[in-house]
Scaffold this motif. Sequence first.
Motif, PDB file in Angstrom:
ATOM      1  N   ALA A 224       1.008  -1.291   0.016  1.00  0.00           N
ATOM      2  CA  ALA A 224      -0.546   0.088  -0.002  1.00  0.00           C
ATOM      3  C   ALA A 224       0.803   1.136  -0.279  1.00  0.00           C
ATOM      4  CB  ALA A 224      -1.175   0.047   1.480  1.00  0.00           C
ATOM      5  N   TYR A 225       1.822   1.225   1.083  1.00  0.00           N
ATOM      6  CA  TYR A 225       2.848   2.455   1.364  1.00  0.00           C
ATOM      7  C   TYR A 225       3.834   2.526  -0.487  1.00  0.00           C
ATOM      8  CZ  TYR A 225       6.210   5.663   2.177  1.00  0.00           C
ATOM      9  OH  TYR A 225       7.260   6.543   2.129  1.00  0.00           O
ATOM     10  N   TYR A 226       4.297   1.782  -1.045  1.00  0.00           N
ATOM     11  CA  TYR A 226       5.297   2.221  -2.119  1.00  0.00           C
ATOM     12  C   TYR A 226       4.003   1.791  -3.124  1.00  0.00           C
ATOM     13  CZ  TYR A 226       5.203  -2.783  -3.642  1.00  0.00           C
ATOM     14  OH  TYR A 226       4.935  -4.855  -3.697  1.00  0.00           O
ATOM     15  N   ALA A 227       3.089   1.479  -3.570  1.00  0.00           N
ATOM     16  CA  ALA A 227       1.663   1.863  -4.451  1.00  0.00           C
ATOM     17  C   ALA A 227       1.541   2.636  -4.864  1.00  0.00           C
ATOM     18  CB  ALA A 227       1.401   0.710  -5.072  1.00  0.00           C
ATOM     19  N   LEU A 228       0.504   3.078  -3.467  1.00  0.00           N
ATOM     20  CA  LEU A 228      -0.660   4.324  -3.495  1.00  0.00           C
ATOM     21  C   LEU A 228      -0.120   5.634  -3.228  1.00  0.00           C
ATOM     22  CD1 LEU A 228      -2.924   2.695  -1.503  1.00  0.00           C
ATOM     23  CD2 LEU A 228      -2.749   1.991  -3.686  1.00  0.00           C
ATOM     24  N   LEU A 229       1.157   5.648  -1.839  1.00  0.00           N
ATOM     25  CA  LEU A 229       1.708   6.796  -1.665  1.00  0.00           C
ATOM     26  C   LEU A 229       2.990   7.322  -2.326  1.00  0.00           C
ATOM     27  CD1 LEU A 229       1.168   8.835   0.392  1.00  0.00           C
ATOM     28  CD2 LEU A 229       2.571   7.466   2.084  1.00  0.00           C
ATOM     29  N   ALA A 230       3.741   5.699  -2.587  1.00  0.00           N
ATOM     30  CA  ALA A 230       5.182   6.374  -3.303  1.00  0.00           C
ATOM     31  C   ALA A 230       5.003   6.587  -4.707  1.00  0.00           C
ATOM     32  CB  ALA A 230       6.014   5.490  -2.717  1.00  0.00           C
ATOM     33  N   THR A 231       4.173   5.933  -5.505  1.00  0.00           N
ATOM     34  CA  THR A 231       4.218   5.860  -7.017  1.00  0.00           C
ATOM     35  C   THR A 231       3.089   6.583  -7.075  1.00  0.00           C
ATOM     36  OG1 THR A 231       4.452   3.497  -6.348  1.00  0.00           O
ATOM     37  CG2 THR A 231       3.646   3.988  -8.485  1.00  0.00           C
ATOM     38  N   ALA A 232       1.466   6.567  -7.299  1.00  0.00           N
ATOM     39  CA  ALA A 232       0.386   7.231  -7.944  1.00  0.00           C
ATOM     40  C   ALA A 232       0.543   8.505  -6.641  1.00  0.00           C
ATOM     41  CB  ALA A 232      -0.623   6.358  -7.190  1.00  0.00           C
ATOM     42  N   GLY A 233       0.202   8.589  -5.258  1.00  0.00           N
ATOM     43  CA  GLY A 233       0.559   9.983  -4.925  1.00  0.00           C
ATOM     44  C   GLY A 233       2.159  10.742  -4.843  1.00  0.00           C
ATOM     45  N   ALA A 234       2.844  10.063  -5.321  1.00  0.00           N
ATOM     46  CA  ALA A 234       4.509  11.043  -5.494  1.00  0.00           C
ATOM     47  C   ALA A 234       4.507  11.465  -6.701  1.00  0.00           C
ATOM     48  CB  ALA A 234       5.455   9.701  -5.115  1.00  0.00           C
ATOM     49  N   TYR A 235       3.928  10.344  -7.800  1.00  0.00           N
ATOM     50  CA  TYR A 235       3.373  10.865  -9.226  1.00  0.00           C
ATOM     51  C   TYR A 235       2.835  12.564  -9.155  1.00  0.00           C
ATOM     52  CZ  TYR A 235       5.728   7.228 -11.986  1.00  0.00           C
ATOM     53  OH  TYR A 235       6.409   6.675 -12.506  1.00  0.00           O
ATOM     54  N   LEU A 236       1.205  12.367  -8.602  1.00  0.00           N
ATOM     55  CA  LEU A 236       0.984  13.513  -8.531  1.00  0.00           C
ATOM     56  C   LEU A 236       1.770  15.043  -7.872  1.00  0.00           C
ATOM     57  CD1 LEU A 236      -3.011  12.276  -7.234  1.00  0.00           C
ATOM     58  CD2 LEU A 236      -1.678  12.398  -9.687  1.00  0.00           C
ATOM     59  N   LEU A 237       3.036  14.342  -6.903  1.00  0.00           N
ATOM     60  CA  LEU A 237       3.072  15.654  -6.366  1.00  0.00           C
ATOM     61  C   LEU A 237       4.121  15.687  -7.089  1.00  0.00           C
ATOM     62  CD1 LEU A 237       3.635  17.250  -3.495  1.00  0.00           C
ATOM     63  CD2 LEU A 237       4.993  15.527  -2.567  1.00  0.00           C
ATOM     64  N   TYR A 238       5.321  15.001  -7.840  1.00  0.00           N
ATOM     65  CA  TYR A 238       6.748  15.578  -8.250  1.00  0.00           C
ATOM     66  C   TYR A 238       5.752  16.382  -9.387  1.00  0.00           C
ATOM     67  CZ  TYR A 238      10.097  15.453 -11.400  1.00  0.00           C
ATOM     68  OH  TYR A 238      10.947  15.491 -12.965  1.00  0.00           O
ATOM     69  N   TYR A 239       4.660  16.189 -10.099  1.00  0.00           N
ATOM     70  CA  TYR A 239       4.474  17.068 -11.273  1.00  0.00           C
ATOM     71  C   TYR A 239       4.136  18.404 -10.952  1.00  0.00           C
ATOM     72  CZ  TYR A 239       4.226  13.360 -14.343  1.00  0.00           C
ATOM     73  OH  TYR A 239       4.984  12.137 -15.197  1.00  0.00           O
ATOM     74  N   ARG A 240       3.003  18.228  -8.948  1.00  0.00           N
ATOM     75  CA  ARG A 240       3.199  19.608  -8.926  1.00  0.00           C
ATOM     76  C   ARG A 240       4.352  20.375  -8.529  1.00  0.00           C
ATOM     77  NH1 ARG A 240      -1.128  22.572  -5.762  1.00  0.00           N
ATOM     78  NH2 ARG A 240      -0.014  23.340  -3.985  1.00  0.00           N
ATOM     79  N   VAL A 241       5.194  19.687  -7.524  1.00  0.00           N
ATOM     80  CA  VAL A 241       6.430  20.242  -7.143  1.00  0.00           C
ATOM     81  C   VAL A 241       7.458  20.782  -8.930  1.00  0.00           C
ATOM     82  CG1 VAL A 241       9.041  20.078  -6.655  1.00  0.00           C
ATOM     83  CG2 VAL A 241       6.813  18.864  -5.410  1.00  0.00           C
ATOM     84  N   LEU A 242       7.593  19.963  -9.530  1.00  0.00           N
ATOM     85  CA  LEU A 242       8.132  20.500 -10.918  1.00  0.00           C
ATOM     86  C   LEU A 242       7.775  21.715 -11.731  1.00  0.00           C
ATOM     87  CD1 LEU A 242      10.465  19.370 -13.443  1.00  0.00           C
ATOM     88  CD2 LEU A 242       8.093  17.979 -14.458  1.00  0.00           C
ATOM     89  N   GLN A 243       6.269  21.789 -11.369  1.00  0.00           N
ATOM     90  CA  GLN A 243       6.037  23.212 -12.692  1.00  0.00           C
ATOM     91  C   GLN A 243       5.498  24.156 -11.530  1.00  0.00           C
ATOM     92  OE1 GLN A 243       1.583  22.909 -12.104  1.00  0.00           O
ATOM     93  NE2 GLN A 243       1.352  24.298 -14.389  1.00  0.00           N
ATOM     94  N   GLN A 244       5.695  24.044 -10.464  1.00  0.00           N
ATOM     95  CA  GLN A 244       6.367  25.167  -9.128  1.00  0.00           C
ATOM     96  C   GLN A 244       7.946  25.479  -9.217  1.00  0.00           C
ATOM     97  OE1 GLN A 244       4.812  23.876  -5.341  1.00  0.00           O
ATOM     98  NE2 GLN A 244       2.664  24.876  -6.007  1.00  0.00           N
ATOM     99  N   ALA A 245       8.610  24.594  -8.819  1.00  0.00           N
ATOM    100  CA  ALA A 245      10.313  24.695  -8.829  1.00  0.00           C
ATOM    101  C   ALA A 245      11.171  24.564  -9.990  1.00  0.00           C
ATOM    102  CB  ALA A 245      11.066  23.243  -7.557  1.00  0.00           C
ATOM    103  N   GLY A 246      10.172  24.209 -12.037  1.00  0.00           N
ATOM    104  CA  GLY A 246      11.358  23.701 -12.144  1.00  0.00           C
ATOM    105  C   GLY A 246      12.283  23.026 -12.062  1.00  0.00           C
ATOM    106  N   SER A 247      12.360  22.194 -13.365  1.00  0.00           N
ATOM    107  CA  SER A 247      13.432  21.187 -13.478  1.00  0.00           C
ATOM    108  C   SER A 247      14.590  21.079 -12.944  1.00  0.00           C
ATOM    109  CB  SER A 247      13.550  20.925 -15.323  1.00  0.00           C
ATOM    110  OG  SER A 247      14.667  21.555 -15.564  1.00  0.00           O
TER     111      SER A 247
END
Length: 298
Positions: A224-247
């Motif tokens: 549950a941790y690595y699939a839901l939080l560290a994969t699905a949730g982290a992808y959503l958070l990653y793209y948010r940070v990427l948009q705000q902070a830059g590559s």
Amino acid sequence: MTSQKTLTPRTWYELILLGVIWGMSFLAIRIALDTIPVITSVFHRVFWAALVLWIVIAFQRLPIPRSPRIWAIFLIMGLLNNVLPFSLMAWGQLYVETGLTSILNAATAIFGVLLAALFFRDERLTKTRILGVGLGFLGVSITIGLRQFGNLNPDNLGQIAILAGTLSYAFAAIWARIYMGDLSPKVAAAGMLTGSAILMTPIMLVTDGIPTLALPLETWLAIAYYALLATAGAYLLYYRVLQQAGSGNVLLVTLIIPPIAILMGAIVRNEALPARAFVGFAVLAVGLLILSRSRRRD
């Protein structure tokens, strides 16, 4: 290239949170591998993560791609960004400490800079980037101890598998920039994970058979941790940070992940890394900081 922006306190918080989530994922994967095979563990990761993202997409009523060409792109992206690296790195973790795995995982950024320079004119190798790449590879070499590779044992092969996984990640980044730049990040991530699940299913059935649901609670919590939080949730958070902070700024997450993974491996599994791993990570970190600064200036 994503435009560079100033890191606000909120963005710093989200960047650190992303690093913590990914850092703890190495431990979760290793715990799951105590009771389920490698291929099955990867199937669980991509299947449940894809399901969660499609629920998010349905809730937000985002358009779903229907073009066969786009779904072919998703399949290849899933192969490069999930199937190959997840499988290689999970197998490597059977023989390599979680903390050491996380350090080697940082080589993704080094390979990414090199491949980008080969494929894109606007990603040329400047003197600063060459210095960063050179220090990065030196750090990796110190970490793994090249003198040990005279005798290929499971530990060394595990490290090679992990590095091969990081190279696959780097190729995935190239593929995504060429073919997936116009897609919504959420749809792209869901499509990629769906493609991965499609590819992993027959592989799992052949190698491991039908997965059992009769697993210890600890294993399900790890999945549950690595699939839901560290994969699905982290992808959503990653793209948010990427948009705000830059590559360039988002590269800093690679410096946050190893300390978390090392700490969790030591606390939960009593792992102790050799001194060269810490020296290698320090050199690698300097290389990554140089690359991060160079990308912020471009």
